[in-house]
Design a protein around this motif. Structure first.
Motif, mmCIF file in Angstrom:
data_model
loop_
_atom_site.group_PDB
_atom_site.id
_atom_site.type_symbol
_atom_site.label_atom_id
_atom_site.label_comp_id
_atom_site.label_asym_id
_atom_site.label_seq_id
_atom_site.Cartn_x
_atom_site.Cartn_y
_atom_site.Cartn_z
ATOM 1 N N ASP A 1 -5.705 -3.605 2.509
ATOM 2 C CA ASP A 1 -5.408 -3.326 1.082
ATOM 3 C C ASP A 1 -6.170 -4.559 0.354
ATOM 4 N N ASN B 1 -4.477 0.600 -4.119
ATOM 5 C CA ASN B 1 -3.979 1.647 -5.164
ATOM 6 C C ASN B 1 -4.225 1.064 -6.436
ATOM 7 N N CYS C 1 -6.259 1.279 -9.678
ATOM 8 C CA CYS C 1 -7.205 2.173 -10.110
ATOM 9 C C CYS C 1 -7.886 1.724 -11.502
ATOM 10 N N SER D 1 -7.252 4.141 -5.572
ATOM 11 C CA SER D 1 -6.716 5.602 -5.836
ATOM 12 C C SER D 1 -7.295 6.394 -6.929
ATOM 13 N N SER E 1 -8.260 10.144 -6.291
ATOM 14 C CA SER E 1 -7.739 11.140 -7.297
ATOM 15 C C SER E 1 -9.033 11.976 -7.619
ATOM 16 N N THR F 1 -2.199 8.551 -9.727
ATOM 17 C CA THR F 1 -3.153 7.720 -8.646
ATOM 18 C C THR F 1 -2.281 7.008 -7.630
ATOM 19 N N ASP F 2 -1.001 6.649 -7.913
ATOM 20 C CA ASP F 2 -0.227 5.773 -6.936
ATOM 21 C C ASP F 2 1.168 5.700 -7.326
ATOM 22 N N ASP G 1 2.782 2.595 -7.460
ATOM 23 C CA ASP G 1 3.314 1.189 -7.509
ATOM 24 C C ASP G 1 4.321 1.224 -8.949
ATOM 25 N N VAL H 1 1.372 12.504 -5.367
ATOM 26 C CA VAL H 1 0.717 11.302 -5.173
ATOM 27 C C VAL H 1 -0.485 11.024 -4.453
ATOM 28 N N GLY I 1 -2.650 8.167 -3.956
ATOM 29 C CA GLY I 1 -2.547 6.788 -3.235
ATOM 30 C C GLY I 1 -1.599 6.519 -2.266
ATOM 31 N N LYS I 2 -1.662 5.296 -1.910
ATOM 32 C CA LYS I 2 -0.748 4.983 -0.592
ATOM 33 C C LYS I 2 0.471 5.041 -1.387
ATOM 34 N N THR J 1 4.518 0.575 0.326
ATOM 35 C CA THR J 1 3.155 1.535 0.167
ATOM 36 C C THR J 1 2.041 1.251 1.323
#
Length: 310
Positions: free
Chosen positions: A31, A65, A67, A94, A98, A186-187, A189, A220, A222-223, A252
């Protein structure tokens, strides 16, 4: 090396044991925010850790994640912060994933209504995905009744957007009334830490607003979704058994690793703490166990110390 979760996970590791762990893997996924850097400052020892891993023949990837930037901008940031050997192809955000999903998996034949900042919009355009242009004529008094809807929209994508407003929410909700319209995020979070103890709402909080308004659930990208790993694996032939995921967020990064069958390492330079990891480990709820990292390090500077200590 002692296998993943041999002692129930969440075990601190450093020195020769950490080196043995790293030597047992071919690919290392990092990450970025809270692991590689915090804001505009590299985490101490991070450039050296990446350099040493690559010197030992490891393939290193960055899975974020965040973006807000296109991959090219991330590559420039790596260079600016002292990472001399990170290329754009090593970075999987992400936003990039995507765009890849819409192009390669969904094979979108129409347009996408994107809620997001420049990173999302640029990656979509770079992938050849047609994006609905913002209406510059809209003002503070514009209502949903005044806004024409593009009949070619076939997907709605939600990412981090500092200019998120009611009109974007209303338009997206209208598009999603069509059950054939894809709904992607995208994620997940919920928030991101800022300097001075402040936070900013993340993509997940914006997605939650639209999920409530549309009575639909987003897919979703992303992670902790597996798709980000599949995106890398499709280009670089990754083997989960030979891969290590290093992150700072249990819900995540660590869950992503568990979902993809990767060994996981939590670093304590970002969001999650050792105490939170221990709480998940001690929980009686089975679903919480996937939030428990296999190993814990103070910082990825520990990687440098382990690899230099031959």
């Amino acid at each position: 090396i002692i296998g993943p979760r041999a002692s129930g996970g969440c075990r601190r590791v450093r020195g020769p044991e950490l080196r043995e762990l790293l030597d047992s893997k071919r690919d290392v996924l990092f990450d970025c925010d809270g692991v590689i850097w915090n804001g505009e400052a590299a985490v101490a020892g991070a450039p050296e850790a990446v350099r040493l891993l690559k010197q030992r023949g490891k393939r290193v990837f960055f899975v974020t994640n965040n973006c807000t930037r296109p991959r090219g901008n991330y590559a420039h940031k790596f260079s600016r912060l002292g990472f001399s050997d990170v290329s754009e192809e090593d970075i999987f955000s992400s936003a990039y994933c995507s765009a890849a999903y819409l192009r390669d998996v969904a094979r979108l034949s129409g347009k996408v209504f994107a809620i997001g900042c420049q990173g999302v919009l640029q990656e979509l355009r770079d992938a050849g995905v047609d994006v609905v242009a913002e209406d510059s004529a809209e003002g503070p008094d514009t209502s949903i009744y005044d806004c024409p809807l593009d009949p070619d929209v076939r997907a709605v994508l939600v990412g981090y957007d500092e200019k998120f407003n009611f009109m974007k929410l209303a338009k997206a909700c209208c598009y999603l009334r069509d059950s054939e319209c894809l709904f992607l995020a995208t994620d997940p979070d919920p928030w991101h830490p800022l300097r001075g103890g402040r936070v900013t709402p993340g993509s997940g909080s914006l997605t939650a607003a639209l999920e409530t308004a549309s009575s639909r659930k987003a897919t979703v990208i992303g992670k902790p979704s597996r798709f980000m790993f599949e995106c890398i694996a499709s280009q670089f032939d990754l083997d989960p058994a030979q891969s290590l995921m290093v992150g700072d967020r249990l819900e995540t990064d660590i869950l992503f690793g568990a979902n993809c069958g990767l060994c996981t390492v939590l670093t304590l330079t970002g969001v999650s703490t050792m105490e939170q990891a221990q709480e998940y480990k001690d929980s009686e709820a089975p679903e919480k166990k996937d939030f428990v990292p296999d190993y814990v390090v103070e910082s990825i500077a520990d990687f440098s110390e382990a690899l230099e200590d031959e």
